[in-house]
Design a protein around this motif. Structure first.
Motif, PDB file in Angstrom:
ATOM      1  N   LEU A 107       0.901  -1.196  -0.019  1.00  0.00           N
ATOM      2  CA  LEU A 107       0.118  -0.044   0.034  1.00  0.00           C
ATOM      3  C   LEU A 107       0.832   1.311  -0.015  1.00  0.00           C
ATOM      4  O   LEU A 107       1.842   1.127   0.788  1.00  0.00           O
ATOM      5  CB  LEU A 107      -1.096   0.101   1.168  1.00  0.00           C
ATOM      6  CG  LEU A 107      -2.123  -1.187   1.426  1.00  0.00           C
ATOM      7  CD1 LEU A 107      -2.673  -0.869   2.722  1.00  0.00           C
ATOM      8  CD2 LEU A 107      -2.714  -0.962   0.214  1.00  0.00           C
ATOM      9  N   LEU A 108       0.637   2.099  -0.835  1.00  0.00           N
ATOM     10  CA  LEU A 108       1.633   3.604  -1.034  1.00  0.00           C
ATOM     11  C   LEU A 108       0.362   4.369  -0.710  1.00  0.00           C
ATOM     12  O   LEU A 108      -0.613   4.822  -1.277  1.00  0.00           O
ATOM     13  CB  LEU A 108       1.750   3.661  -2.213  1.00  0.00           C
ATOM     14  CG  LEU A 108       2.595   4.914  -2.338  1.00  0.00           C
ATOM     15  CD1 LEU A 108       3.993   5.133  -1.516  1.00  0.00           C
ATOM     16  CD2 LEU A 108       3.056   5.327  -3.923  1.00  0.00           C
ATOM     17  N   PHE A 109       0.696   5.121   0.699  1.00  0.00           N
ATOM     18  CA  PHE A 109      -0.113   6.347   1.196  1.00  0.00           C
ATOM     19  C   PHE A 109       0.349   7.832   0.570  1.00  0.00           C
ATOM     20  O   PHE A 109       1.511   7.890   0.832  1.00  0.00           O
ATOM     21  CB  PHE A 109      -0.228   6.338   2.844  1.00  0.00           C
ATOM     22  CG  PHE A 109      -1.063   5.029   3.172  1.00  0.00           C
ATOM     23  CD1 PHE A 109      -2.490   5.444   3.500  1.00  0.00           C
ATOM     24  CD2 PHE A 109      -0.687   3.964   3.390  1.00  0.00           C
ATOM     25  CE1 PHE A 109      -3.042   4.400   4.174  1.00  0.00           C
ATOM     26  CE2 PHE A 109      -1.568   2.909   3.955  1.00  0.00           C
ATOM     27  CZ  PHE A 109      -2.748   3.051   4.329  1.00  0.00           C
ATOM     28  N   VAL A 110      -0.449   8.209  -0.029  1.00  0.00           N
ATOM     29  CA  VAL A 110       0.019   9.666  -0.789  1.00  0.00           C
ATOM     30  C   VAL A 110      -1.170  10.740  -0.144  1.00  0.00           C
ATOM     31  O   VAL A 110      -2.200  10.354   0.469  1.00  0.00           O
ATOM     32  CB  VAL A 110       0.065   9.575  -2.296  1.00  0.00           C
ATOM     33  CG1 VAL A 110       0.942   8.435  -2.714  1.00  0.00           C
ATOM     34  CG2 VAL A 110      -1.357   9.421  -2.613  1.00  0.00           C
ATOM     35  N   ASP A 111      -0.718  12.029  -0.304  1.00  0.00           N
ATOM     36  CA  ASP A 111      -1.641  13.167   0.082  1.00  0.00           C
ATOM     37  C   ASP A 111      -1.390  13.989  -0.937  1.00  0.00           C
ATOM     38  O   ASP A 111      -0.684  13.890  -2.037  1.00  0.00           O
ATOM     39  CB  ASP A 111      -1.255  13.899   1.354  1.00  0.00           C
ATOM     40  CG  ASP A 111       0.316  14.164   1.428  1.00  0.00           C
ATOM     41  OD1 ASP A 111       0.601  14.640   0.566  1.00  0.00           O
ATOM     42  OD2 ASP A 111       0.952  13.949   2.451  1.00  0.00           O
ATOM     43  N   GLY A 112      -2.327  15.094  -1.021  1.00  0.00           N
ATOM     44  CA  GLY A 112      -2.364  16.172  -2.110  1.00  0.00           C
ATOM     45  C   GLY A 112      -1.555  17.394  -1.766  1.00  0.00           C
ATOM     46  O   GLY A 112      -1.612  18.302  -2.513  1.00  0.00           O
ATOM     47  N   ARG A 113      -0.445  17.211  -0.913  1.00  0.00           N
ATOM     48  CA  ARG A 113       0.407  18.470  -0.758  1.00  0.00           C
ATOM     49  C   ARG A 113       1.350  18.587  -2.128  1.00  0.00           C
ATOM     50  O   ARG A 113       1.867  17.455  -2.526  1.00  0.00           O
ATOM     51  CB  ARG A 113       1.246  18.272   0.481  1.00  0.00           C
ATOM     52  CG  ARG A 113       0.510  18.109   1.570  1.00  0.00           C
ATOM     53  CD  ARG A 113       1.370  17.941   2.862  1.00  0.00           C
ATOM     54  NE  ARG A 113       2.044  16.693   2.810  1.00  0.00           N
ATOM     55  CZ  ARG A 113       3.413  16.483   3.197  1.00  0.00           C
ATOM     56  NH1 ARG A 113       4.121  17.316   3.806  1.00  0.00           N
ATOM     57  NH2 ARG A 113       3.998  15.154   2.977  1.00  0.00           N
ATOM     58  N   PRO A 114       1.693  19.725  -2.384  1.00  0.00           N
ATOM     59  CA  PRO A 114       2.313  20.254  -3.587  1.00  0.00           C
ATOM     60  C   PRO A 114       3.915  19.627  -3.210  1.00  0.00           C
ATOM     61  O   PRO A 114       4.433  19.053  -4.158  1.00  0.00           O
ATOM     62  CB  PRO A 114       2.309  21.551  -3.773  1.00  0.00           C
ATOM     63  CG  PRO A 114       0.994  21.921  -3.178  1.00  0.00           C
ATOM     64  CD  PRO A 114       0.963  20.931  -2.068  1.00  0.00           C
ATOM     65  N   GLN A 115       4.223  19.897  -2.015  1.00  0.00           N
ATOM     66  CA  GLN A 115       5.811  19.773  -1.789  1.00  0.00           C
ATOM     67  C   GLN A 115       5.996  18.215  -1.775  1.00  0.00           C
ATOM     68  O   GLN A 115       7.315  17.658  -1.778  1.00  0.00           O
ATOM     69  CB  GLN A 115       6.012  20.279  -0.450  1.00  0.00           C
ATOM     70  CG  GLN A 115       5.035  19.764   0.701  1.00  0.00           C
ATOM     71  CD  GLN A 115       4.065  20.604   1.015  1.00  0.00           C
ATOM     72  OE1 GLN A 115       3.512  21.232   0.127  1.00  0.00           O
ATOM     73  NE2 GLN A 115       3.844  20.721   2.457  1.00  0.00           N
ATOM     74  N   SER A 116       4.799  17.303  -1.776  1.00  0.00           N
ATOM     75  CA  SER A 116       5.507  15.699  -1.699  1.00  0.00           C
ATOM     76  C   SER A 116       5.276  15.393  -3.159  1.00  0.00           C
ATOM     77  O   SER A 116       5.300  13.990  -3.547  1.00  0.00           O
ATOM     78  CB  SER A 116       4.573  15.022  -0.759  1.00  0.00           C
ATOM     79  OG  SER A 116       3.176  15.089  -0.976  1.00  0.00           O
ATOM     80  N   LYS A 117       4.665  16.059  -4.149  1.00  0.00           N
ATOM     81  CA  LYS A 117       4.192  15.510  -5.395  1.00  0.00           C
ATOM     82  C   LYS A 117       5.211  14.922  -6.116  1.00  0.00           C
ATOM     83  O   LYS A 117       5.406  13.348  -6.603  1.00  0.00           O
ATOM     84  CB  LYS A 117       3.739  16.703  -6.143  1.00  0.00           C
ATOM     85  CG  LYS A 117       3.259  16.198  -7.620  1.00  0.00           C
ATOM     86  CD  LYS A 117       2.399  17.373  -8.261  1.00  0.00           C
ATOM     87  CE  LYS A 117       1.965  16.848  -9.531  1.00  0.00           C
ATOM     88  NZ  LYS A 117       1.425  18.029 -10.258  1.00  0.00           N
ATOM     89  N   GLN A 118       6.549  15.441  -6.005  1.00  0.00           N
ATOM     90  CA  GLN A 118       7.623  14.886  -6.678  1.00  0.00           C
ATOM     91  C   GLN A 118       8.303  13.595  -6.201  1.00  0.00           C
ATOM     92  O   GLN A 118       8.625  12.751  -6.929  1.00  0.00           O
ATOM     93  CB  GLN A 118       8.743  15.827  -6.812  1.00  0.00           C
ATOM     94  CG  GLN A 118       8.617  16.998  -7.771  1.00  0.00           C
ATOM     95  CD  GLN A 118       9.734  18.063  -7.904  1.00  0.00           C
ATOM     96  OE1 GLN A 118      10.673  17.878  -7.200  1.00  0.00           O
ATOM     97  NE2 GLN A 118       9.745  19.023  -8.908  1.00  0.00           N
ATOM     98  N   GLN A 119       8.198  13.612  -4.972  1.00  0.00           N
ATOM     99  CA  GLN A 119       8.752  12.393  -3.954  1.00  0.00           C
ATOM    100  C   GLN A 119       7.667  11.003  -4.327  1.00  0.00           C
ATOM    101  O   GLN A 119       8.051  10.102  -4.781  1.00  0.00           O
ATOM    102  CB  GLN A 119       8.789  12.657  -2.600  1.00  0.00           C
ATOM    103  CG  GLN A 119       9.323  11.284  -1.895  1.00  0.00           C
ATOM    104  CD  GLN A 119       9.275  11.436  -0.450  1.00  0.00           C
ATOM    105  OE1 GLN A 119       8.555  12.530   0.084  1.00  0.00           O
ATOM    106  NE2 GLN A 119       9.822  10.599   0.506  1.00  0.00           N
ATOM    107  N   VAL A 120       6.457  11.354  -4.710  1.00  0.00           N
ATOM    108  CA  VAL A 120       5.439  10.316  -4.833  1.00  0.00           C
ATOM    109  C   VAL A 120       5.662   9.787  -6.351  1.00  0.00           C
ATOM    110  O   VAL A 120       5.853   8.718  -6.450  1.00  0.00           O
ATOM    111  CB  VAL A 120       4.113  10.908  -4.810  1.00  0.00           C
ATOM    112  CG1 VAL A 120       2.956   9.749  -5.154  1.00  0.00           C
ATOM    113  CG2 VAL A 120       3.752  11.137  -3.237  1.00  0.00           C
ATOM    114  N   GLN A 121       6.020  10.566  -7.244  1.00  0.00           N
ATOM    115  CA  GLN A 121       6.073  10.440  -8.570  1.00  0.00           C
ATOM    116  C   GLN A 121       7.384   9.430  -8.815  1.00  0.00           C
ATOM    117  O   GLN A 121       7.289   8.605  -9.656  1.00  0.00           O
ATOM    118  CB  GLN A 121       6.388  11.537  -9.434  1.00  0.00           C
ATOM    119  CG  GLN A 121       5.148  12.550  -9.629  1.00  0.00           C
ATOM    120  CD  GLN A 121       5.340  13.879 -10.592  1.00  0.00           C
ATOM    121  OE1 GLN A 121       6.263  14.395 -10.546  1.00  0.00           O
ATOM    122  NE2 GLN A 121       4.313  14.140 -10.773  1.00  0.00           N
TER     123      GLN A 121
END
Length: 402
Positions: free
Chosen positions: A24-38
């Motif tokens: 399971l990969l938990f993500v959020d909508g924060r712009p600062q975490s977008k690149q790390q999630v990608q």
């Protein structure tokens, strides 16, 4: 084995999977975490080209109960939920951690597959079909749904208790309203009926009634109808919601002059009890920036209480004070029984009444209304002791800017 693309966990559709390794990969909508999630998703996609595992993406904003279930304190986070034991990778170096743990995860998944093959015969039903077990991901989704339902049940119980309290208060208020309205309604009705029965429309005058008595009867009817109006207005104001919903229309006004007007309206009340009113309102008391009708309600409530609790021949004090360049303080004191120290905060609560006042008229909402009005003006209201016995109620209002 099947390869599964990233997808959302759904409680509506049961998930069955042959994958031995489930993430399971938990993500959020924060712009600062977008690149790390990608970057994490891109690396997992590379792994999916070579290995068989199931990956599901969970947005914590849409499914907070799953985040609560796993006790996550930060996102993004990657969780291995199958095979056991469960393991969580979090922080800014998830990919590095994953590279380190991946060989061991694959070894655990291979061991699980081998074990399942040995136990496969034990899962054949009466028809000779293999019974597929429900996946860990689906069981997690069910657990999250149970958490959500438990939270909703708790909220519903709170709402139920609140509604029951409101219904009980409504019943009590209706009973008191019927009782308390009887006296002013009777007095107003007697005054009006007396005037009506002695009025001769042919000559346009009252018969057998002296002018002074006519004036007194009209004043009595007007006073009693104002009392009724105040009872109803207080109930309506308190029932309208929280301070944030309390609308005011502030303007420049003289609170000393307004107080004298209210005193004149209540003259019959305190003169009937032979009470003395002493005022100490400086001539140079600055104007305030407030809603005249709302402040009138405060003054009527506080003065009405002062008259009610001050004994016959007692004294009511009214004072104004220019506290700072931005605030004035207005105070109303009585010589009644006073307010016990332990109750001085609670008397401003909605529906709260002192035990000694249960037999007196009123609903325990007047001071709550006063507090809401004063707070809506960014002021304060409080009570302390009168040195000569009784209570002093104080409130502050903003000075009108010059």
């Amino acid at each position: 084995m099947l390869k599964h693309d990233s997808m959302q966990v759904s409680q509506d559709q049961p998930i069955y999977s042959e994958a031995s390794l489930q993430l399971l990969l938990f993500v959020d909508g924060r712009p600062q975490s977008k690149q790390q999630v990608q970057r994490i998703r891109a690396y997992l996609k590379e792994l999916q080209a070579e290995y068989n595992f199931e990956l599901q993406i969970i947005d914590v904003g849409q499914q907070p109960y799953l985040a609560e279930h796993f006790k996550l304190v930060a996102t993004p986070a990657l969780i291995k939920i199958h095979p056991e034991p469960r393991q969580t990778l979090a922080g800014s170096n998830i990919i590095t951690q994953l590279k380190n743990w991946w060989p061991r995860w694959q070894a655990a998944a291979d061991a699980y597959v081998k074990l399942q093959e040995e136990l496969q015969q034990e899962r054949i039903d009466d028809n000779g079909l293999v019974v597929q077990p429900e996946t860990t991901i689906n069981s997690i989704a069910v657990s999250a749904e149970l958490l959500r339902l438990s939270d909703e049940i708790f909220n519903l119980k709170q709402e139920k208790e609140k509604l029951l309290e409101q219904l009980q208060f409504k019943d009590r208020v209706i009973a008191m309203l019927v009782h308390d309205l009887r006296n002013p309604l009777t007095a107003a009705a007697i005054a009006i009926e007396t005037l009506q029965s002695n009025y001769n429309p042919e000559i346009g005058a009252f018969q057998r009634l002296k002018p002074a008595l006519v004036v007194n009867l009209l004043r009595q009817a007007r006073t009693q109808t104002k009392t009724i109006d105040k009872m109803i207005a207080d109930l309506l104001q308190v029932s309208r919601g929280n301070d944030t919903e309390f609308n005011i229309i502030p303007q420049k006004m003289e609170i000393g002059l307004l107080c004298l007007e209210v005193l004149e309206e209540l003259r019959d009340r305190y003169t009937t009890k032979a009470q003395k009113v002493e005022t100490d309102i400086p001539q140079d008391l600055p104007c305030v920036y407030a809603d005249p009708e709302r402040i009138r309600q405060v003054l009527i409530n506080l003065l009405d209480n002062a008259i009610k609790y001050t004994p016959e021949c007692g004294t009511i004090n009214i004072a104004g004070l220019h506290r700072t360049t931005q605030k004035i303080q207005f105070s109303i004191g009585d010589t009644g029984p006073g307010i016990p120290i332990e109750n001085r905060e609670r008397i401003f609560e909605n529906h709260y009444r002192l035990e000694r006042d249960e037999a007196k008229e009123g609903y325990g909402i007047g001071l709550s209304l006063c507090q809401r009005i004063i707070r809506a003006h960014y002021g304060q209201i409080w009570v302390d002791s009168n040195p000569h016995g009784g209570a002093w109620f104080h409130f502050t209002l903003p000075v009108y800017p010059v």
